[in-house]
Design a protein around this motif. Structure first.
Motif, mmCIF file in Angstrom:
data_model
loop_
_atom_site.group_PDB
_atom_site.id
_atom_site.type_symbol
_atom_site.label_atom_id
_atom_site.label_comp_id
_atom_site.label_asym_id
_atom_site.label_seq_id
_atom_site.Cartn_x
_atom_site.Cartn_y
_atom_site.Cartn_z
ATOM 1 N N LEU A 64 0.823 -1.203 0.000
ATOM 2 C CA LEU A 64 0.000 0.000 0.000
ATOM 3 C C LEU A 64 0.855 1.250 0.000
ATOM 4 O O LEU A 64 0.543 2.224 -0.698
ATOM 5 C CB LEU A 64 -0.920 -0.003 1.222
ATOM 6 N N ALA A 65 1.940 1.263 0.763
ATOM 7 C CA ALA A 65 2.828 2.426 0.825
ATOM 8 C C ALA A 65 4.176 1.985 1.374
ATOM 9 O O ALA A 65 4.287 0.959 2.052
ATOM 10 C CB ALA A 65 2.229 3.536 1.697
ATOM 11 N N LEU A 66 5.207 2.775 1.072
ATOM 12 C CA LEU A 66 6.559 2.544 1.558
ATOM 13 C C LEU A 66 6.820 3.528 2.697
ATOM 14 O O LEU A 66 6.799 4.746 2.486
ATOM 15 C CB LEU A 66 7.586 2.748 0.437
ATOM 16 N N LEU A 67 7.089 3.006 3.886
ATOM 17 C CA LEU A 67 7.292 3.839 5.060
ATOM 18 C C LEU A 67 8.764 3.875 5.432
ATOM 19 O O LEU A 67 9.521 2.949 5.150
ATOM 20 C CB LEU A 67 6.471 3.315 6.240
ATOM 21 N N GLY A 68 9.163 4.943 6.095
ATOM 22 C CA GLY A 68 10.540 5.125 6.541
ATOM 23 C C GLY A 68 10.796 6.590 6.813
ATOM 24 O O GLY A 68 9.925 7.440 6.603
ATOM 25 N N ASP A 69 11.995 6.913 7.302
ATOM 26 C CA ASP A 69 12.322 8.316 7.503
ATOM 27 C C ASP A 69 12.633 8.960 6.157
ATOM 28 O O ASP A 69 12.696 8.295 5.121
ATOM 29 C CB ASP A 69 13.475 8.471 8.495
ATOM 30 N N ASN A 70 12.839 10.269 6.154
ATOM 31 C CA ASN A 70 12.994 11.000 4.894
ATOM 32 C C ASN A 70 14.186 10.543 4.060
ATOM 33 O O ASN A 70 14.042 10.355 2.845
ATOM 34 C CB ASN A 70 13.079 12.508 5.184
ATOM 35 N N PRO A 71 15.392 10.346 4.629
ATOM 36 C CA PRO A 71 16.499 9.842 3.803
ATOM 37 C C PRO A 71 16.224 8.462 3.206
ATOM 38 O O PRO A 71 16.568 8.197 2.060
ATOM 39 C CB PRO A 71 17.680 9.813 4.781
ATOM 40 N N MET A 72 15.596 7.576 3.977
ATOM 41 C CA MET A 72 15.307 6.238 3.456
ATOM 42 C C MET A 72 14.265 6.298 2.358
ATOM 43 O O MET A 72 14.366 5.594 1.342
ATOM 44 C CB MET A 72 14.843 5.324 4.594
#
Length: 858
Positions: free
Chosen positions: A348-356
């Motif tokens: 559904l979506a790719l989650l992570g912090d901004n750099p990742m």
């Protein structure tokens, strides 16, 4: 600490020796324990599949098929899963109600079928309605308690001595489940349209790209229907052969964590996921977070190859007679319907912090000229040097995210001439503008680039993560933990402590005193340590900033300049809107959120535009669209995944450090087996037990011969389940047995007058409410006004007494019966804090304990 497989055997030897010296009878041998472990692995274990990455790194991926197989059999998870998108009108509480799942997700990855009237209605199959009209369903969804479908019109046409149906894909309409009459399968068998076109004769005037929604006319000529085989129907109907088909979107998360206990950084890139169909209250529980793979050498995109390979070619070994026909999809046992089902996984979506997330989108990062991965906003030219910054509190490296050091500019860089006022205004204006990026065009351009860039590269396999219609630019929602708490709050707090207060000893002591004295009981927090929050402002974590964000307006008054204080007021109004868990009116909420974001940015610009050197002040603009697309921001927050990093770190510390990816994957697979058994899930018992035991370290699922019956599913016996029966020592220690249903207790309103007039009551100091809030005398609460049949808006009230009726059922369990509340009035705004005031007005009410705690500071 003993590590690796040999170390584990040594630990088992020690445990068995302890049992023997304590005169425990029937102690099994080490070989027996190993055989039992191998047997359980073959019955309900998770395979760890090795992959050789394109860059030469070997890593292990826990089988996505096996994990989903376990989830479908888990009685604690399966009843909670939602598979259909939901049209909830103006409300937005869950992921299935958001725009992306409801309108944008690839049709091939949505629920392809609904079972009604003992018939299976698949998408892309002609269907007869009760009105006699024919249609072509292409998207199922729920509204209220009914099933609906979006369909295309079918128009009869004659062509070359034959008649058929033309799909008018330019005209769509909605159909309720009550109007569905005959499915394609029964249509073909019964010839329901005798004298009319057959259901398998389908033509189209347009070529429809399912994923992109692009239509191109072919000179008005009829073309054969290509989305399915007209004579067989939907591909999932063929593969399922009468079984139910479910679609399971996933939240896929990637982040890096250190594999060392010391401060020496040992970067492990890890992939985790949770089922997006779980309710908001359950999706972030550690119980529902699943490990996929990790490695301290391979970059994330290299390991993504193995995950994409499993998503595109998912298959699970069940009896051979099933595997001959079904080559795609995940077969599992549905513990709700008590039958085999086919599951379609998707991301559904790719989650992570901004750099990742920038790395997943193949984006240059926050220091590039086009610093936003979501839109095409443009910063300073890449060839120009950075401006001279005299205020060291603004534009400093955040250090809050894992790859911040990688995005930092070189130390030796030529200083650029200072901006003119006009240049600064133009730069600031562009910074606050979101330049739209079309999801369809973005996916199309990515696929074209991938097709043009495909060149022979030996035996290396380069994955195409966009093959499932994932756009890493629009499907990477704003990560609010690192953007807000570890972004704005951290920047501003460091600026307050190090610059605005600085070395002023009196102000520092006053700030510490205010922090230690502020009442945070209504926030569910322990008393704040003012000295720690001020002295170590550069080393705080998300939990600390969570507390600071809520108390800052009350402790910073008259300690900082008015422009700085206005930013804190604007931020305190913005954060509750971002973390709003349930949205009653989506459009109104998005409008209020947009106004709050613009107000926050305006206050920032009024103080100093230098803050806009940080890209997060632009990225926050996209949270409005992402809430509409994916649901409340708390759904795609990553706090649960971040806390899971501690588990990965512990597994890494106790691995053999030679094949850490394999060791960690095996360790999580072992934990999944224990979780599966203790959850009371079913275990598939195979008839063929000749090869059930094996000394091979690679777990392989046993299968039957074609002549055998499907494997039998049996429930785990009561012996292992007794370990988690309540109440026990562990649940009592964790406080899990304190929640009691108060509906079975008599409320004070039902007691006779003679009882009320007697000395039959005691008062309590505090009570734990049903939402786990601790409510004390003097606290402000929200109370539902009216009966359950006639719901009214909640009222604000102050707790004056907590009453317990002697010898009542609640008294025997040490629970109060009711609360005496003094009603309050929400007054006008307090000028200093820009927040409404609350005061009691002398009206009292007697309530049962179904109330919700409220922070009076807010």
């Amino acid at each position: 600490m003993l590590r690796g497989g040999h170390g584990m055997m040594r630990q088992i030897d020690i445990l068995l020796w302890l049992l023997q010296v304590n005169n425990v009878d029937n102690v099994p041998s080490v070989r027996s324990i190993k055989l039992i472990k191998d047997t359980i692995q073959r019955l309900c274990g998770i395979c760890s599949i090795p992959y050789d990455g394109a860059l030469g790194h070997r890593y292990y991926v826990n089988s996505l098929s096996d994990i989903i197989w376990q989830e479908m059999m888990n009685p604690r998870v399966r009843p909670l899963l939602h598979f259909y998108p939901e049209d909830a009108g103006a409300e937005l509480n869950e992921a299935q109600q958001a725009k992306h799942w409801l309108e944008e997700l690839d049709l091939e990855l949505l629920m392809p079928v609904v079972r009604l009237h003992n018939q299976d209605f698949f998408i892309f199959e002609p269907t007869l309605l009760s009105s006699g009209r024919a249609c072509m369903p292409f998207r199922w969804f729920t509204r209220g308690r009914k099933m609906y479908t979006k369909t295309w019109s079918l128009r009869p046409v004659t062509r070359e001595m034959d008649c058929g149906w033309v799909v008018e894909d330019f005209h769509s309409f909605e159909v309720s489940e009550d109007d569905l009459l005959v499915s394609f399968k029964n249509w073909s068998l019964s010839e329901a349209t005798s004298g009319g076109p057959r259901g398998c004769s389908i033509y189209v005037l347009y070529v429809v790209n399912i994923c992109l929604g692009v239509k191109c006319e072919l000179n008005g000529e009829l073309q054969p229907w290509t989305l399915t085989n007209p004579s067989e129907g939907n591909q999932w109907c063929v593969r399922a052969s009468g079984a139910c088909v479910f679609a399971m979107p996933l939240w896929l998360y990637c982040n890096d964590t250190s594999g060392n206990l010391s401060k020496k950084w040992n970067k492990h890139n890890s992939f985790l996921f949770t089922a997006a169909g779980l309710p908001r209250a359950d999706v972030h529980q550690e119980y529902n977070v699943h490990f996929i793979c990790t490695l301290n050498l391979a970059p994330p995109l290299e390991m993504l190859d193995g995950i994409v390979d499993q998503l595109e070619q998912v298959e699970i070994m069940i009896p051979v007679k099933f595997t001959e026909s079904w080559k795609q999809g995940i077969w599992g046992w549905d513990c709700v319907h008590e039958e085999y089902v086919l599951v379609i996984p998707s991301v559904l979506a790719l989650l992570g912090d901004n750099p990742m997330q920038s790395e997943m989108a193949c984006h240059i990062g926050s220091m590039g000229k086009y610093f936003c991965r979501i839109c095409k906003v443009k910063g300073h030219n890449a060839t120009a040097a950075q401006p001279e910054d005299t205020d060291h509190s603004v534009g400093e490296a955040s250090g809050s995210e894992s790859d911040a050091h990688a995005d930092a500019p070189p130390k030796s860089i030529q200083k650029r001439a200072k901006e003119t006022m006009e240049e600064m205004l133009n730069h600031t204006a562009k910074f606050g503008v979101v330049t739209g990026r079309s999801r369809q065009r973005s996916i199309e351009s990515k696929r074209c680039c991938l097709k043009l860039s495909q060149v022979p590269c030996g035996e290396s396999k380069v994955s195409q993560p966009f093959s499932q219609c994932i756009d890493p630019h629009t499907d990477t929602p704003v990560e609010i933990l690192h953007t807000v708490l570890l972004g704005f709050v951290k920047y501003l707090w460091r600026d307050v402590v190090s610059v605005r207060i600085g070395k002023d000893k009196l102000k520092r002591e006053l700030l510490e005193t205010r922090l230690s004295s502020v009442d945070v009981s209504g926030l569910g927090l322990s008393n704040l340590n003012g000295h720690t929050l001020v002295q170590y402002a550069g080393s705080l974590v998300g939990h600390d900033f969570h507390a600071i964000a809520q108390v800052a307006p009350f402790v910073l008054h008259d300690l900082v300049p008015q422009e700085c204080y206005d930013i804190w007021i604007a931020l305190s109004n913005l954060i509750p809107l971002i973390w709003q868990p349930e949205i009653e009116n989506l459009m109104e909420h998005l409008c209020n959120l947009t106004i709050s974001i613009n107000n926050f940015l305006a206050c920032t610009a009024r103080w100093t535009p230098r803050w806009f050197n940080k890209p997060k002040f632009h990225i926050i603009l996209h949270v409005v669209d992402h809430i509409q697309q994916f649901g409340p921001a708390a759904l795609f927050a990553t706090e649960a995944f971040e806390s899971f990093n501690a588990v990965i770190c512990a597994k890494s510390i106790h691995s053999n450090h030679r094949a850490s990816s394999q060791d960690i994957a095996y360790s999580f697979a072992h934990g999944s087996r224990i979780r599966h058994i203790l959850s009371g899930a079913r275990i598939i018992i195979h008839n063929d037990t000749n090869n059930i035991h094996s000394d091979s370290p690679d777990p392989v699922r046993a299968s039957n011969s074609p002549s055998d019956k499907p494997p039998e599913a049996k429930v785990v016996e009561n012996s292992p389940l007794s370990l988690i029966q309540r109440p026990n020592i562990i649940t009592d220690y964790l406080g899990l047995d304190m929640q009691v249903d108060a509906k079975k207790y008599d409320t004070l309103q039902s007691l006779p007058n003679d009882t009320l007039k007697g000395h039959n009551f005691r008062t309590c100091k505090s009570v734990m409410l049903f939402n786990r809030d601790v409510c004390k005398i003097g606290d402000w609460v929200l109370a539902a006004k009216g009966t359950q049949a006639v719901e009214q808006s909640p009222i604000v009230a102050c707790v004056r007494e907590i009453i317990q009726h002697q010898d009542s059922d609640a008294d025997k369990l040490l629970h109060p019966d009711a609360i005496l509340l003094e009603c309050g009035i929400v007054g006008e705004l307090a000028v200093s804090y820009s927040m409404p005031t609350v005061r009691a007005h002398g009206s009292f009410l007697l309530y049962p304990i179904e109330v919700c705690d409220l922070s009076a500071e807010h």
